[in-house]
Design an enzyme around this catalytic site. Structure first.
Site, PDB file in Angstrom:
ATOM      1  N   HIS A 169     -80.421 -64.956-117.053  1.00 22.57           N
ATOM      2  CA  HIS A 169     -79.355 -63.938-117.067  1.00 22.57           C
ATOM      3  C   HIS A 169     -78.039 -64.580-116.636  1.00 22.57           C
ATOM      4  CE1 HIS A 169     -82.495 -60.469-116.548  1.00 22.57           C
ATOM      5  NE2 HIS A 169     -82.419 -60.898-117.779  1.00 22.57           N
TER       6      HIS A 169
ATOM      7  N   ASP B 137     -92.165 -57.962-120.064  1.00 25.10           N
ATOM      8  CA  ASP B 137     -91.611 -58.393-118.767  1.00 25.10           C
ATOM      9  C   ASP B 137     -92.397 -57.827-117.577  1.00 25.10           C
ATOM     10  OD1 ASP B 137     -89.497 -60.017-119.594  1.00 25.10           O
ATOM     11  OD2 ASP B 137     -88.087 -58.351-119.748  1.00 25.10           O
TER      12      ASP B 137
ATOM     13  N   ASP C 181     -84.894 -63.898-124.768  1.00 22.46           N
ATOM     14  CA  ASP C 181     -86.023 -64.757-124.397  1.00 22.46           C
ATOM     15  C   ASP C 181     -87.318 -64.329-125.086  1.00 22.46           C
ATOM     16  OD1 ASP C 181     -85.554 -62.520-122.682  1.00 22.46           O
ATOM     17  OD2 ASP C 181     -87.034 -63.265-121.259  1.00 22.46           O
TER      18      ASP C 181
ATOM     19  N   TYR D 105     -89.494 -61.685-108.691  1.00 24.19           N
ATOM     20  CA  TYR D 105     -89.209 -61.080-109.997  1.00 24.19           C
ATOM     21  C   TYR D 105     -88.984 -59.572-109.845  1.00 24.19           C
ATOM     22  CZ  TYR D 105     -89.834 -60.481-115.072  1.00 24.19           C
ATOM     23  OH  TYR D 105     -89.666 -60.200-116.408  1.00 24.19           O
TER      24      TYR D 105
ATOM     25  N   HIS E  39     -93.981 -63.434-119.362  1.00 29.01           N
ATOM     26  CA  HIS E  39     -93.558 -64.566-118.528  1.00 29.01           C
ATOM     27  C   HIS E  39     -94.660 -64.874-117.525  1.00 29.01           C
ATOM     28  CE1 HIS E  39     -89.359 -64.398-119.857  1.00 29.01           C
ATOM     29  NE2 HIS E  39     -89.290 -63.121-119.535  1.00 29.01           N
TER      30      HIS E  39
ATOM     31  N   GLU F 142     -84.746 -58.688-125.690  1.00 24.38           N
ATOM     32  CA  GLU F 142     -83.880 -59.668-125.026  1.00 24.38           C
ATOM     33  C   GLU F 142     -84.161 -61.044-125.624  1.00 24.38           C
ATOM     34  OE1 GLU F 142     -83.930 -59.226-120.786  1.00 24.38           O
ATOM     35  OE2 GLU F 142     -82.134 -60.480-120.533  1.00 24.38           O
TER      36      GLU F 142
ATOM     37  N   HIS G 159     -87.498 -53.422-118.576  1.00 25.31           N
ATOM     38  CA  HIS G 159     -86.282 -53.141-117.843  1.00 25.31           C
ATOM     39  C   HIS G 159     -85.088 -52.882-118.757  1.00 25.31           C
ATOM     40  CE1 HIS G 159     -84.220 -57.243-118.113  1.00 25.31           C
ATOM     41  NE2 HIS G 159     -85.318 -57.347-118.820  1.00 25.31           N
TER      42      HIS G 159
ATOM     43  N   HIS H 129     -89.799 -56.121-126.741  1.00 24.77           N
ATOM     44  CA  HIS H 129     -88.519 -56.082-126.007  1.00 24.77           C
ATOM     45  C   HIS H 129     -87.634 -57.132-126.658  1.00 24.77           C
ATOM     46  CE1 HIS H 129     -85.620 -56.504-122.821  1.00 24.77           C
ATOM     47  NE2 HIS H 129     -86.205 -57.501-122.192  1.00 24.77           N
TER      48      HIS H 129
HETATM   49 FE1  FEO Z   1     -85.990 -58.805-120.311  1.00 25.67          FE
HETATM   50 FE2  FEO Z   1     -87.925 -61.483-120.312  1.00 25.67          FE
HETATM   51  O1  FEO Z   1     -86.501 -60.479-120.831  1.00 25.67           O
END
Ligand code: FEO
Length: 505
Positions: free
Chosen positions: A23, A166, A83, A194, A227, A81, A147, A79
């Site tokens: 981020h 996530d 990544d 996290y 992750h 994002e 999130h 999701h």
């Molecule tokens: Fe919300 Fe792992 O990206």
């Protein structure tokens, strides 16, 4: 390379040992991370999520070694994002018509980032299913704000695997993929880091969503995150842990963080911490300089704490910028049911402390009275700081405190003498830190020799004492109270050693 997970499921993700920040610079990664993508091969072949955009070509190349890309029937993006959806453009360049299953919000975020509105999007909602053959189905569960608004989870029936994205993940990179294979302390630390730094603002949603998922009564044999590790050993342990963290979590811990221009506010922090410990030796007290230490570690400690104390000197009548930045982050994380206080040293105006107090109240903390000290704390001011710490320890105690009366009823100097540990090791420093010509390791602390600060070389002379800390001329070192701080560098008695050939000898 692909790694077998269970039945016809393989991990086809990417480990990232080197990444240091996430981020932007907002989240410091201390153990790397992984971008977990999964390939399910039943009658239909399904890809769950991709990897970070920096690994797009590597990802597609590895995937091609595992499967003919043209045989992938469905892509699920839990999701969007970067990544997780970052490798989509490279993949879709090879298989442009492959259906993508995602939430309605994800179409907005995928299109917004990758600019391909022509991709074959298929919107799913909570409870929708996708038949993938061999008697198995994918069940989708929207998890908005866990999130991002586009987030969802995907559950594979029969194998009972929850692809949680996530949620329940960690920024943690290890060659092992499963939770029972890695260092448990590292894993726990990274899970908390996290949650504290990313999911805290959404705790109410975490609880509601977990309860909703549990209400489906679906067996969960494995939680495959996006992750870090895959939870296969007692997989629901992380769900129960999330429920605990989401419920206004706190431990018997106080976090003190500060910034300091001339060590004065640091001296206050040190004395306050000692005061807390005087009254409540059981409470964990963690002290951090925000300019020097890991911001996310500090925030993790705030998450774990029942209360925080925030210190800053006044600079141009406002707080130091690193403190302001930290308070902004704390406001965004929306901690609940925690206490707080402000403190700081000042020269001309003490505006920083007032501003900190206001910011803490705005952030939802229940505040105690603030503490200001003009210029460098002298002995009297150090005593006041220590008394402030004692007062806070009493106000914030989570359990019955013993012997409060015996501690607080004594004059401070007596208290310090009483609590000082008569341990030669406190007056002895290892030879590594002591100038060989000036000091000895074998020191009796009840003599009247001069004492050298091994950090800044300031010398305590018993004949002179330290009037700024109310230490009378003629006070031998063993009678110097425990709250004494070196007037030059602000450190305590434990960094002093005796000088062999002192004036007193
Ligand atoms: Fe919300 Fe792992 O990206």
């Amino acid at each position: 390379m692909a790694t077998h997970i269970k039945s016809n499921i393989h991990w086809v993700g990417q480990r990232d040992w080197e990444v240091e920040n996430f981020h932007g610079m907002e989240f410091k990664l201390t153990k790397g991370t992984s971008y977990n993508s999964y390939l399910i091969r039943e009658e239909k072949n399904v890809l769950i999520d991709t990897v970070d955009h920096r690994f797009s070509l590597q990802f597609v190349q590895n995937l091609e070694m595992e499967i003919d890309l043209n045989t992938i029937d469905y892509i699920v993006i839990n999701h969007a994002e970067e990544d997780h959806s970052g490798a989509l453009p490279a993949l879709m360049a090879k298989i442009p018509n492959t259906p993508i299953y995602c939430t309605e919000n994800a179409i907005d975020s995928i299109t917004g980032q990758h600019h391909h509105p022509e991709w074959n999007f298929n919107i799913v909602k909570t409870g929708d299913t996708l038949d993938i053959g061999n008697g198995k189905k994918l069940v989708f569960v929207e998890t908005p704000m866990l999130h991002w608004p586009d987030s969802m989870m995907t559950y594979l029936t029969d194998d009972a695997v929850l692809f949680s994205n996530d949620a329940f993940g960690q920024h943690y990179c290890d060659e092992h993929l499963f939770n029972d294979e890695v260092d448990q302390n590292e894993l726990k630390e990274q899970c908390l880091r996290y949650y504290a730094n990313i999911l805290t603002p959404f705790s109410a949603l975490v609880t509601a969503k977990i309860k909703e998922v549990l209400s489906f009564n679906l067996p969960v044999d494995m939680i495959a995150t996006a992750h870090g590790v895959i939870w296969r050993d007692d997989p629901t342990q992380i769900i129960h842990q999330y429920l605990q963290w989401a419920d206004n979590y706190q431990e018997d811990r106080i976090t003190i963080f500060y910034d300091s221009m001339s060590n004065n506010t640091r001296m206050m922090a040190d004395a306050i911490a000692q005061g807390i410990h005087d009254i409540d030796p059981g409470v964990a007290v963690k002290v951090f300089n925000v300019s020097r230490q890991d911001k996310n570690e500090i925030l993790s400690n705030v998450f774990r704490s029942k209360g925080i104390l925030v210190g800053s000197p006044s600079m141009n009548n406002v707080m130091m910028p690193q403190i302001a930045a930290m308070l902004e982050e704390i406001t965004g994380l929306r901690f609940k049911a925690k206490k707080a206080g402000a403190f700081g040293s000042y020269g001309w105006n003490g505006g920083a402390v007032d501003r900190i107090n206001t910011r803490l109240m705005d952030a939802g903390f229940e505040t105690v009275v603030s503490l200001k000290t003009k210029w460098r704390p002298d002995g009297k001011a150090v005593n006041e700081c220590r008394e402030h710490g004692r007062d806070i320890a009493k106000k914030w105690a989570l359990h019955e405190l013993n012997n409060i009366q015996s501690i607080t009823s004594k004059p401070v100097t007596q208290c310090a003498q009483t609590t000082a540990s008569v341990d030669p090791s406190t007056a002895t420093v290892t030879s590594k830190t002591v100038p060989a010509t000036a000091a000895t390791k074998d020191v009796q602390i009840d003599d009247a020799r001069d004492m050298l600060c091994t950090v800044c070389n300031w010398v305590y002379e018993p004949a002179v004492g330290e009037p700024n800390q109310d230490i009378e001329p003629g006070t031998p070192w063993n009678e110097v109270p425990d709250f004494f701080l070196c007037p030059e560098c602000g450190l305590g008695k434990d960094v002093f050693v005796a000088i062999e050939q002192s004036k007193a000898s």
